[in-house]
Design a protein around this motif. Sequence first.
Motif, PDB file in Angstrom:
ATOM      1  N   VAL A  70       1.051  -1.214  -0.279  1.00 10.35           N
ATOM      2  CA  VAL A  70       0.206  -0.419   0.149  1.00 10.35           C
ATOM      3  C   VAL A  70       0.839   1.092  -0.122  1.00 10.35           C
ATOM      4  O   VAL A  70       1.839   0.922   0.774  1.00 10.35           O
ATOM      5  CB  VAL A  70      -1.020   0.479   0.951  1.00 10.35           C
ATOM      6  N   HIS A  71       0.232   1.956  -0.684  1.00  8.02           N
ATOM      7  CA  HIS A  71       1.202   3.449  -0.776  1.00  8.02           C
ATOM      8  C   HIS A  71       0.575   4.089   0.384  1.00  8.02           C
ATOM      9  O   HIS A  71      -0.169   4.481   0.558  1.00  8.02           O
ATOM     10  CB  HIS A  71       0.587   4.168  -2.060  1.00  8.02           C
ATOM     11  N   HIS A  72       2.188   4.589   1.614  1.00  7.88           N
ATOM     12  CA  HIS A  72       1.113   5.252   2.654  1.00  7.88           C
ATOM     13  C   HIS A  72       2.165   6.414   2.333  1.00  7.88           C
ATOM     14  O   HIS A  72       3.573   6.396   2.438  1.00  7.88           O
ATOM     15  CB  HIS A  72       1.685   4.733   4.107  1.00  7.88           C
ATOM     16  N   GLN A  73       2.171   7.571   3.030  1.00  8.56           N
ATOM     17  CA  GLN A  73       2.452   8.548   2.660  1.00  8.56           C
ATOM     18  C   GLN A  73       2.944   9.661   3.584  1.00  8.56           C
ATOM     19  O   GLN A  73       1.900   9.613   5.147  1.00  8.56           O
ATOM     20  CB  GLN A  73       1.746   9.967   2.124  1.00  8.56           C
ATOM     21  N   TYR A  74       3.743  10.337   4.313  1.00 10.56           N
ATOM     22  CA  TYR A  74       3.852  11.372   5.721  1.00 10.56           C
ATOM     23  C   TYR A  74       4.884  12.396   5.402  1.00 10.56           C
ATOM     24  O   TYR A  74       5.751  12.387   4.091  1.00 10.56           O
ATOM     25  CB  TYR A  74       4.127  10.222   6.288  1.00 10.56           C
ATOM     26  N   VAL A  75       4.622  13.554   5.772  1.00  8.88           N
ATOM     27  CA  VAL A  75       5.532  15.210   5.038  1.00  8.88           C
ATOM     28  C   VAL A  75       6.109  15.221   6.121  1.00  8.88           C
ATOM     29  O   VAL A  75       5.824  14.683   7.822  1.00  8.88           O
ATOM     30  CB  VAL A  75       4.220  16.045   5.024  1.00  8.88           C
ATOM     31  N   VAL A  76       7.262  15.424   6.765  1.00  7.34           N
ATOM     32  CA  VAL A  76       8.338  16.318   7.195  1.00  7.34           C
ATOM     33  C   VAL A  76       8.112  17.552   7.396  1.00  7.34           C
ATOM     34  O   VAL A  76       8.601  18.461   6.159  1.00  7.34           O
ATOM     35  CB  VAL A  76       9.349  15.538   7.717  1.00  7.34           C
ATOM     36  N   THR A  77       7.984  18.200   7.865  1.00  5.74           N
ATOM     37  CA  THR A  77       8.430  20.037   7.862  1.00  5.74           C
ATOM     38  C   THR A  77       9.206  20.572   9.154  1.00  5.74           C
ATOM     39  O   THR A  77      10.556  19.384   9.260  1.00  5.74           O
ATOM     40  CB  THR A  77       7.250  21.108   9.000  1.00  5.74           C
ATOM     41  N   ALA A  78       9.881  21.749   8.125  1.00  6.19           N
ATOM     42  CA  ALA A  78      11.043  22.258   8.907  1.00  6.19           C
ATOM     43  C   ALA A  78      11.072  22.731  10.437  1.00  6.19           C
ATOM     44  O   ALA A  78       9.531  22.072  10.763  1.00  6.19           O
ATOM     45  CB  ALA A  78      11.267  23.617   8.027  1.00  6.19           C
ATOM     46  N   THR A  79      12.260  23.582  11.091  1.00  2.00           N
ATOM     47  CA  THR A  79      12.118  24.152  12.061  1.00  2.00           C
ATOM     48  C   THR A  79      10.448  24.814  12.437  1.00  2.00           C
ATOM     49  O   THR A  79       9.967  25.591  11.434  1.00  2.00           O
ATOM     50  CB  THR A  79      13.141  24.497  12.313  1.00  2.00           C
ATOM     51  N   VAL A  80      10.024  24.348  13.357  1.00  2.99           N
ATOM     52  CA  VAL A  80       8.490  25.541  14.067  1.00  2.99           C
ATOM     53  C   VAL A  80       8.828  26.014  15.176  1.00  2.99           C
ATOM     54  O   VAL A  80       8.873  25.338  15.384  1.00  2.99           O
ATOM     55  CB  VAL A  80       7.062  24.887  13.853  1.00  2.99           C
ATOM     56  N   PRO A  81       8.910  27.664  14.740  1.00  2.00           N
ATOM     57  CA  PRO A  81       9.167  28.208  16.268  1.00  2.00           C
ATOM     58  C   PRO A  81       8.308  28.067  17.632  1.00  2.00           C
ATOM     59  O   PRO A  81       8.740  27.897  18.677  1.00  2.00           O
ATOM     60  CB  PRO A  81       8.792  29.263  15.742  1.00  2.00           C
ATOM     61  N   GLU A  82       7.336  27.579  17.555  1.00  2.00           N
ATOM     62  CA  GLU A  82       6.297  27.148  18.357  1.00  2.00           C
ATOM     63  C   GLU A  82       6.793  25.500  19.207  1.00  2.00           C
ATOM     64  O   GLU A  82       6.420  25.198  20.110  1.00  2.00           O
ATOM     65  CB  GLU A  82       4.797  27.271  17.953  1.00  2.00           C
ATOM     66  N   VAL A  83       7.057  25.040  18.112  1.00  2.00           N
ATOM     67  CA  VAL A  83       7.468  23.607  18.363  1.00  2.00           C
ATOM     68  C   VAL A  83       9.082  23.750  19.109  1.00  2.00           C
ATOM     69  O   VAL A  83       9.536  23.367  20.677  1.00  2.00           O
ATOM     70  CB  VAL A  83       7.959  22.471  18.028  1.00  2.00           C
TER      71      VAL A  83
END
Length: 870
Positions: A273-286
Motif C-alpha cells: 500500500v502507498h503510505h505517505q507522510y510529510v516532515v516539516t522544517a523547524t516550527v518556532p512554536e515547537v
Amino acid sequence: MSRILNVLCVQLRKQPSACRGFVQLPLRSICASSRTPAEQSDASSVLGKRWKDTADTVIIGGGCVGVSLAYHLAKGGMKDVVLLEKSELTAGSTWHAAGLTTYYHPGINLKKVHLDSIKLYESLEAETGQAVGLHQPGSVRIASTPARVDEIKYQMTRTHWHVTEQYLIGPEKVQELFPLLNMDKVLAGLYTPGDGHIDPYSLTMALAAGARMYGAQIYNPAPVSALNPRSDGSWDVQTSHGTIRANRIVNAAGFWAREVGQMIGFEHPTIPVHHQYVVTATVPEVKALKKELAVIRDLEGSYYLRQERDGLLFGPYEKTEKMVLQDSWVRDGVPPGFGKELFESDLDRIMEHIEMAMEMIPVLKKADIINVVSGPITYTPDLLPMVGPHCGVRNYWTAIGFGYGVIHAGGMGKFLSDWIRNGEPPYDLIECDPNRYSKWTDIPFMCAKARESYGFNNVVGYPKEERFAGRPTSRTSGVYELLKDKCSMGFHAGWEQPHWFYKPGDDIGYKPSFQRTNWFEPVGRECRLVMEKVGVIDLTPFGKFVLKGKDSIKLLDHLFANTMPKVGQTNISHMLTPAGKVFAEVTITQLAPGEFLLVTGSGSELHDLRWIETEAAEGGYEVDISNVTEETGVLGIAGPSSRKVLQKLTDEDMSDAAFKFLQCKSIQLAGIPVRAIRISYTGELGWELYIDQKNMAAVYKAMMEAGKDEGIDNFGTYAMASLRLEKGFRGWGAEMNCDTNPLEAGLDYFIKLNKPADFIGKAALQEIKAKGLKRKLSYFSVDTDNIDPEGNETIWHNGKVVGNTTSGAYSYNSQQSLAFGYLPVGLCSVGQKVEVELLNKKYPAMIIQEPLVLTEPTRTRLQKKGKTKA
C-alpha cells in the motif's frame, strides 16, 4: 492557500517517481541471480565471511522483523541461525517507516507484542552499544465525538487487567501533553505513557549487532533463488553463493513475501500500500517547547502526528476510494532492484487530512515542508500479520504482512523465537496465524480488503464489527442464496454465516453500537424459538477433516486428551500443547473402524489441520488426512420439535431409545443421504446434519416444509452464543486457548489422565494438577442496564483488579446478563460478589452455580430417573 499547501505543491512537482524506469517483468524467483556460475564471485570475498552450508534456521529478509527474529533466536541459545538479505539491511518498508511505537492495540494479546517490543527497545542500546533513537513522550488518541469517547471507555475496560498503563484523560490533560492543539472539538483522550517513536534504521542495526554478538550469521547481498523441500522436512535454500541445508525456513521478506511463497506454491495474501507522510522544517512554536510533544492520533482526521526534531511529522490514512495499492507487484512481481526507493507523492489524496490537521494543529498552516515520503507498506486483508508455521508444508514459517513492522518487530521476534525453540507458542495469537487464509483468499478479495483496511484504519472499533468489502468469497454454503436477504450475515473464515434473522417491523441491517442494538430483540425471539419449538442454523463454516488409515487411532490417542469414541459414537476432545495448554477443541466421530470425522471451529480449520499433519509426519504415522470443509455443508436443527420434523422425512427411528445422544448414523432425509449426529451447541434436543453441498438446499427446504406445523424457523449464531452460555458450554478461543490449561477451564470431564496413551501435554497436566491451580473459570450473573459483557472485560474486587471475563451474553431465558471469567481460586465460590467493568463503569456481579439452564440430555435423564423412583 496556506503556506503548507503552497510548499507541498512545489515539493510534489519536484518529487521524482521512484518507479519510473522500472519495467514490470514477468514473475520470477525472487531476485534470482542473472550471473552465470562462471561469473559468480567466491562467497567469502563478496560477503566478507565464511559461507555456511547448513543451519538450523534460515531467515529470508533483513528488515526489522527478520533481524529481530535472528537476534532472539541467537540470544535464546540457538547458535545455528542464518539470515539472508537480498541487498542490504532495512531495504524495503523498514528504512522509510515513520517509526511509531505504542503500547496500545485493540487486540488483547497483541498488546503483549507491543509491550515486549518497547521493553526491548528501551534496553537495546545498552546491550549492543548501538544507538536506536528511542523517544518516549507518550501518546494521545483524541476523541472528538461521543462515539469516540465510548470507544475509549470500551478499550479502557480491556486494559485494566493488562500490565500496560493507559488512561482516559480530559481536555485539560490532553492540552498539557500537546499544547499546540485547537481544543474546540476535543472531548477526551486515551493517554498511553511510554509511547513514542524510534529510528527504524538504527533499531535494525542494533538488532543485527545483537544477533551477530550472540552467534547468528547475517549474509548480504544474498538473494534467494529457490527453495526445495526434502523428504525429511528440511530445506535446500539456493542462493547465488551456494545452497544452505536448513531445518526450517522463515519467510520475513516484507513486500517480497509473495514471491518467496510462490517458490513453494503459496500465494500469500499480502499487497503493498502507498503510505505517505510529510516532515516539516523547524516550527518556532515547537522549538520553544520545554519538553517533547506527545504523539497524537486524531481519529476523526485519520492521521498521526509527532515531533521530528524541532518540526513535525504528519502521516494520514486516506479514505478507501483515494488510497493506492501497488497491485502491479501482485500481478507481475516487485521490480528488480527496488529496495530503497519511493513512490511519487500525491497531494490530492491527502488534502482532506491536511486541512483537518491544520484545523486541529494551527501551527501547521505556517510550516515549511522539507520532505514528502511515499513508500510501500505491506498489508494483509485484515491488517494483521501472518506469523507462525504454515499449513501444507513442513518447517516453513512466515513473519510477513506487517503494516506496523517497527512496533511489532521486537515482540514478534520474541514470540516466534519462543515458539520455534519450545515447540509451542508462548501465548495465544491465533488472530495472526498464517493459516487463517486459504485458496478462497483470491487477488480481488485481497485487494478489496486491503483497501478497506487501510481506509478504515481509524474508524470506530465497535464490538461484533463487520466489514463488507470483497464479500461474499467463493466460500458460500448451499443455503446462502436462500438466506442472504433474510438475515444479517457474519464473516467467518471466508464463509457467510447468519448472525440473526429479520422479521417484518425489525430494524434491519448492520447497526453497530457499544450498547444493545437492533439485533437484541430478534435474537431473543430466536432463543425462544429453539427453547419452545424448532430452529434451523447454517453451521457449514465448521472445519471438517476425515482421518483414516492403519495408525489413525494411534495418532488420535497421541493428539487428544480424551479417549476415542467407538464406531458410530461422537465425543468432544482437546488437543493440548506440550505445556498442557488447550491448542484446540474438536468433535470426533468414528464413522467406520479406523475412519474418523474431525470437526472444529471455522476460525481453527487450518490452524488445527497443520498441527495434526505435522504430528502425523514427524511421528511417521500411516494415515490419510482429507480436508472436506468446502464440499460438506452442515445444518443444525434444534428444539423440542426437532425430532418430530426429522421423523417426517426419514424411515430411520429417531426416538431417544433408537438414536441416542452423541450417536452418529447415516440416514436418508427426503431421499437425500445425510450423516446425522445427535448433538447441539445450543444444549437443546438437536442434530447436526452433514450433507453434500449440492444437496444442502434441498434438505433445508424439505425440513422447513415438514416443520410448518411445528413453527419451524431460522436462527443464527448470536442466539446460539446466548443459549450455549446459559448451558455453561465453554468456547475455544474464549474460555480455552493457548493461554489456559483444561483443568482451570473446568474441562476435567474431557481429560483422561488415566488413559494408557501418552498424549501430548499429559505429563505437564499431571504436574499442574499436583501443584494445584492458581485460578479457575467462574460463572457470573451481571447486573447491567443497556449493555452486556462479551469477553475480555476487567473484573474487580474491593477496588483491585482480580481477573478478566472470557465471554458474555444476555440470557433471554433468565432475563439477565451472564459471563465466564477467570478469578484466583480464593474468589471462586458460588455467591462471591465481584464487579465487571463495562464501558468504564463497574457493574455488580455474582458467581452462580453453572449451568443456569440444564441441557436437554440432562433434563431427559433426570426426568427418566424421577419416573423410575416414582
